[in-house]
Write an enzyme that holds these catalytic residues in place. Sequence first.
Site, short mmCIF file in Angstrom:
data_model
loop_
_atom_site.label_atom_id
_atom_site.label_comp_id
_atom_site.label_asym_id
_atom_site.label_seq_id
_atom_site.Cartn_x
_atom_site.Cartn_y
_atom_site.Cartn_z
N LYS A 309 29.07 37.34 46.46
CA LYS A 309 29.20 38.80 46.58
C LYS A 309 30.56 39.29 46.11
O LYS A 309 31.32 39.91 46.86
CB LYS A 309 28.94 39.27 48.01
CG LYS A 309 27.54 38.97 48.51
CD LYS A 309 27.26 39.66 49.83
CE LYS A 309 25.92 39.27 50.40
NZ LYS A 309 25.89 37.89 50.93
N ASP A 312 35.41 43.05 43.53
CA ASP A 312 36.75 43.54 43.22
C ASP A 312 36.83 43.97 41.77
O ASP A 312 35.83 43.96 41.05
CB ASP A 312 37.77 42.42 43.55
CG ASP A 312 39.09 42.97 44.05
OD1 ASP A 312 39.58 43.97 43.47
OD2 ASP A 312 39.63 42.41 45.01
#
Length: 474
Positions: A309, A312
């Site tokens: 997951k 950024d």
Amino acid sequence: MAGSGSDLKAQLIRDILKYEAVKFGSFTLKSGVVSPIYMDIRVCVSHPKFLTAIAEAVEQTLKAANLRFDHLCGVPYTALPIATCISTKTHQPMLMRRKEAKAYGTKQIIEGKYRAGDKVLVIEDIVTSGSSILETVKVLENAGLTVTDAIVLIDREQGGKGYLEERGINLHPVLKLSEIIDRLEVENLIQADVAQRSREFIRTVKPSLTPAAVGVGERASFEGRARSAKHPVSAKLLKFVNKKKTNLCVAIDVETTAELLELTSKVAPYVCAVKTHVDQLSDFVYEKVIPELKRLSEEHSFLLFEDRKFGDIGETVRAQYGGGVFKISEWADIVTVHGVPGAGVIQGLKSAASEKNACIIVAEMSSAGALTDDSYKKACASMVESNADFVIGTVSQSRVVKSPEFIQFTPGVNFELSGDGKGQQYVPPEVAISDRGADIVIVGRGVTRNGDPGDRARIYSERAWEAYEKATGN
Ligand code: 5BU
């Protein structure tokens, strides 16, 4: 053809009445329903001029919609001569779907030359519920062909367009039935009360899909999808799915390497993918975990799916994906990524990836109160569609991306519990697949913390497989 689009349409509508392709009166349909309007385009084969006019109008709509495709395919039988006229005029190749292939034994169900993944434009004479188009789409998709658009001479506006759109097919009508009625009334070719009864009929009678069409398009078979898979990772995944007859991915969420490897070897025969969170391992050493995981995945034909997951900016995820102690891009076939950072996150991951890597976008979460609302899902869907060279699907609780090219992974699956007391929400595999559109179900604790994990994986995989088969109409 001479004349403007609207002249052409007006003339076509007059021809439709003249050649009795539409009749007004009282007609008992197959279903027993009495209709004030009856349509039959088959008459066009007896009137070559009328057939030519139809084909020209269809061709014009096709051009206006700016559609790109490799083959035309008329829905048998009435649309066959229409498609043929367009093909001979425009030199676009055609495919022919046989309705009765079985009776002919060795004959092909689809006649014509094509390659898996080719795009087909479907042509139809009349759409009511859209069932005939969907039945043809099913045959084409099972052969590995892709269908996203259909052109129809007349849309009866009785729900077909919606049914088709829900299943990922855009319908382009040349004429709408209401337009035909309006025009005939304006030109005094039908009485006002006849027009009114016909309008009322269209508005109130909405036939449902035929049993053969239910589920079509929503769910193409895994065989067809494997044949048309574009990305090497989805091709590999779907190959394993078909070979092992399993659409189960087990999430092995444990804290030691020994447990991870032991559980992986137990569930290996029953899964198409094993999902990990390697950062949960308290004793992670690359050389002790990864080579063995890779060996098991090759021996038992399943993918390695690291549920990282990423979330950024591109440059950060690039370094996280390819580096650190986990070096995820070296071994994980699939990784998850959040859509939150926007397209840059995909660009970042791509720069650390090879063609052996793919990612899936977390478009919707299974946990209570998840913030993944409709507009977020839509934004994720367009990220998936515009990055098909790297993104192969979604993790989601609904069919966020319609095209069967993309694979939907659905976690939050357990047939004994409704939640875990920490926000996780469960549905049984059948609900995940039939109601929520899952292709691959992700099951964690339902398999790993409950009796014999091998046996539990077998049960989950059998239930998920059966539910998928049912959804495809097999
Ligand atoms: P469970 O034991 O079946 O609840 O495990 C579910 C797994 O799927 C677990 O590894 C989660 O991290 C993962 N998951 C999830 O449960 N829900 C989501 O929406 C996403 C991932 Br995305």
